[in-house]
Design an enzyme around this catalytic site. Structure first.
Site, PDB file in Angstrom:
ATOM      1  N   ASP A 203      38.628  39.236  39.272  1.00 23.53           N
ATOM      2  CA  ASP A 203      38.283  40.650  39.365  1.00 23.53           C
ATOM      3  C   ASP A 203      39.400  41.464  40.020  1.00 23.53           C
ATOM      4  O   ASP A 203      39.886  41.094  41.098  1.00 23.53           O
ATOM      5  CB  ASP A 203      37.008  40.759  40.214  1.00 23.53           C
ATOM      6  CG  ASP A 203      36.382  42.131  40.163  1.00 23.53           C
ATOM      7  OD1 ASP A 203      35.943  42.537  39.079  1.00 23.53           O
ATOM      8  OD2 ASP A 203      36.344  42.796  41.211  1.00 23.53           O
ATOM      9  N   GLU A 257      41.757  40.360  35.529  1.00 27.75           N
ATOM     10  CA  GLU A 257      41.395  41.708  35.097  1.00 27.75           C
ATOM     11  C   GLU A 257      42.521  42.636  35.523  1.00 27.75           C
ATOM     12  O   GLU A 257      42.743  42.850  36.709  1.00 27.75           O
ATOM     13  CB  GLU A 257      40.074  42.138  35.740  1.00 27.75           C
ATOM     14  CG  GLU A 257      39.569  43.438  35.143  1.00 27.75           C
ATOM     15  CD  GLU A 257      38.583  44.165  36.026  1.00 27.75           C
ATOM     16  OE1 GLU A 257      37.801  44.957  35.498  1.00 27.75           O
ATOM     17  OE2 GLU A 257      38.598  43.956  37.262  1.00 27.75           O
TER      18      GLU A 257
END
Ligand code: TEU
Length: 551
Positions: A203, A257
């Site tokens: 993330d 990401e």
């Protein structure tokens, strides 16, 4: 010369599960791990190789699990560690793999580290987070803004300092300059890898290294702070260390990401010779029509240009291919045509794109059915904190109608409505009251119906996933857009032998194959859709895709 064997993840198809919305097994209205386990045969039949599970860790759910309270515990609503172990075993038993979400730019403010950290300036955990004195005249230490609205700093009375959070105030950013923080992260990675998970989706990983001295954002930076946040000086060093310390000792897939990362930076992140990440999730395409919260127009030629640019991931790089996830609208509503008369054809066209670009395809739950955006009509129907947070920022200068118009097209909740398993109550997702409303079109758009039809979106995805496995040109062939300016046709070569042609509109198009490409025949098209090849012209019905053999 690179002589190492081709890594498994280059030929894999990844399927993302947002556990909260996938399948509820106990009637509390929230999806859970036993629910996923119960649906593993569905995923095996679809033919996906890897499941990416969005966060399943203990969390107060300010941001649906992207605010972690305990990295070694399963979220109570989702089940227990035994449920996780059963899920993992079920995945392995079916020959699939599992990657989990690694959310380590920030924790929840309820994480034990932060609870300690905020107690006093000399607490041993103080430096796990980023604390600063108020600016000389008072107020936050700099002008950084948070993605969920307001400043990126929150003042903590107890110690008279501000802490940094790029997202919500309940998501304080970890201080990666502190070697103890990095060692903790390495440890928790080993904990899950030792259980048998096959890697991580990381993330907002480019945000972990902060700019030295945290200077103010200036000029254009204020409109898109992600490009500053992703540009810290130690990012590559931290990732290489993680590879050395942890990942090199396992056989993993890592996908970062890459919010705020330019295509040029991405090439470094995925350069296998540098040893950082295997691939990244790039935002250029999915956010091409978003300026902050505001929806702007997109065009097919621009869309194609972005794919071409992303394809260049360097001689030692690899990329992921996706058009939706839990942070973006549904792909068929976003880039296709979700009118009931066109939604299936359009969703198939988009699936063909995802499954025939160069790179590892990522399908998001429900995309294999052509699930659409939700017909939101009011701001109070949204659950996501991002909608309310950004509204607080702009309500003084934007009308509610204008905000709603953009938000209903782009909001993350569009992708978070429950999976549509059947036409039964709540789309077969739960016997209770779903945490977020089920899209009313579950009555006719659902997995049960599509599993029974050979011409459904689901059948198309299944057939194409199976077919692509045996096509070396699709797995690794070079990519070349052969008609970048066409306003309705997206056509590209894959390797020497294949040409993919996609009709991105309702009208039938007679597309002249560019000079120098000899079409030999039709290799693949969705069942029941007509493709005619005649005298160097390919005629495609509206929202139809075809893979042609060329020589
Ligand atoms: O997303 C960060 C991100 O890149 C954005 O999509 C973000 O959600 C927001 O829309 C910025 O405008 C990741 C997760 O995927 C997301 O669900 C989390 O909310 C976020 O990080 C914080 O962990």
């Amino acid at each position: 010369m690179n002589t190492s064997p081709r890594p498994w993840w280059k030929d894999a198809v990844v399927y993302q599960i947002y556990p909260r919305s996938f399948m509820d097994s106990d009637g509390d209205g929230i999806g859970d791990l036993p629910g996923i386990t119960a649906r593993l045969d569905y995923l095996r039949d679809l033919g996906v190789d890897v499941i990416w599970l969005s966060p399943h860790f203990d969390s107060p759910n300010a941001d649906n699990g992207y605010d972690i309270r305990d990295y070694r515990k399963v979220m109570a609503e989702f089940g227990t560690m035994a449920d996780f172990d059963r899920l993992l075993a079920g995945i392995k038993a079916r020959g699939m793999r599992l990657i989990i979400d690694l959310v380590v730019n920030h924790t929840s403010d309820e994480h034990a580290w932060f609870q300690e950290s905020r107690k006093s300036r000399d607490n041993p955990w103080r430096d796990y987070y980023i604390w600063r004195d108020p600016a000389p005249g008072g107020g936050p230490p700099n002008n950084y803004t948070a993605f969920f609205g307001g400043p990126a700093w929150t003042f903590d009375e107890a110690t008279g300092q501000y802490y940094l959070h790029y997202f919500a105030a309940k998501q304080p950013d970890l201080n990666w300059e502190n070697p103890k923080v990095r060692a903790e992260v390495h440890d928790l990675m080993r904990f899950w890898l030792d259980k048998g998970v096959d890697g991580f989706r990381m993330d907002v990983i480019p945000f972990i290294s902060k700019r030295a001295g945290l200077p103010d954002l200036v000029g254009e930076e204020r409109r898109a702070p992600q490009f500053v946040y992703a540009d810290g000086p130690r990012l590559h060093e931290f990732l290489a260390e993680m590879r050395r310390e942890v990942l090199d000792h396992y056989d993993t897939l890592t996908v970062g990401e890459a919010f705020g990362v330019t295509p040029a930076q991405a090439r470094d992140l995925v350069d296998s010779q540098r040893g950082e990440l295997d691939m990244v999730i790039n935002f250029d395409v999915v956010r091409m029509d978003a300026q902050g919260w505001r929806k702007v127009a997109w065009t097919l030629p621009r869309f194609k240009a972005l794919w071409a640019e992303l394809d260049d991931c360097g001689p030692f790089g690899w990329k992921s291919v996706f058009l939706s996830n839990h942070d973006n609208p549904r792909s068929v509503s976003h880039f296709g045509d979700d009118d009931p008369a066109w939604v299936e054809r359009s969703a198939k066209t988009i699936a063909t794109l995802i499954l025939t670009q160069r790179g590892t395809p990522f399908l998001y739950q429900g995309e294999e059915l052509g699930m659409t955006n939700f017909p939101f009509e009011r701001l109070d129907q949204f659950d996501d904190l991002e909608v309310a947070g950004r509204w607080r920022d702009v309500a003084h200068r934007v009308s509610e109608a204008e905000y709603l118009e953009s938000v209903r097209a782009l909001a993350r909740d569009n992708a978070r409505t429950p999976m549509q398993w059947s036409s039964g109550p709540n789309g077969g997702f739960t016997t209770g009251r779903p945490w977020l409303a089920v899209n009313p079109n579950a009555a006719w758009l659902n997995a049960q119906d599509q599993a029974a039809r050979a011409d459904s979106v689901l059948a198309h995805c299944r057939d194409l996933i199976a077919w692509r496995r045996a096509q070396p040109d699709l797995l690794d062939g070079a990519y070349r857009d052969v008609d970048p300016d066409h306003a309705q046709i997206f056509a590209y070569r894959r390797g020497e032998g294949l040409l993919v042609v996609l009709n991105f509109g309702r009208e039938t198009v007679r597309w002249p194959v560019p000079a120098g490409i000899a079409v030999r025949g039709l290799a693949y098209a969705p069942k029941g859709q007509t493709v005619v090849i005649e005298n160097g012209v390919v005629a495609l019905e509206g929202w139809t895709s075809a893979v042609l053999t060329v020589g």
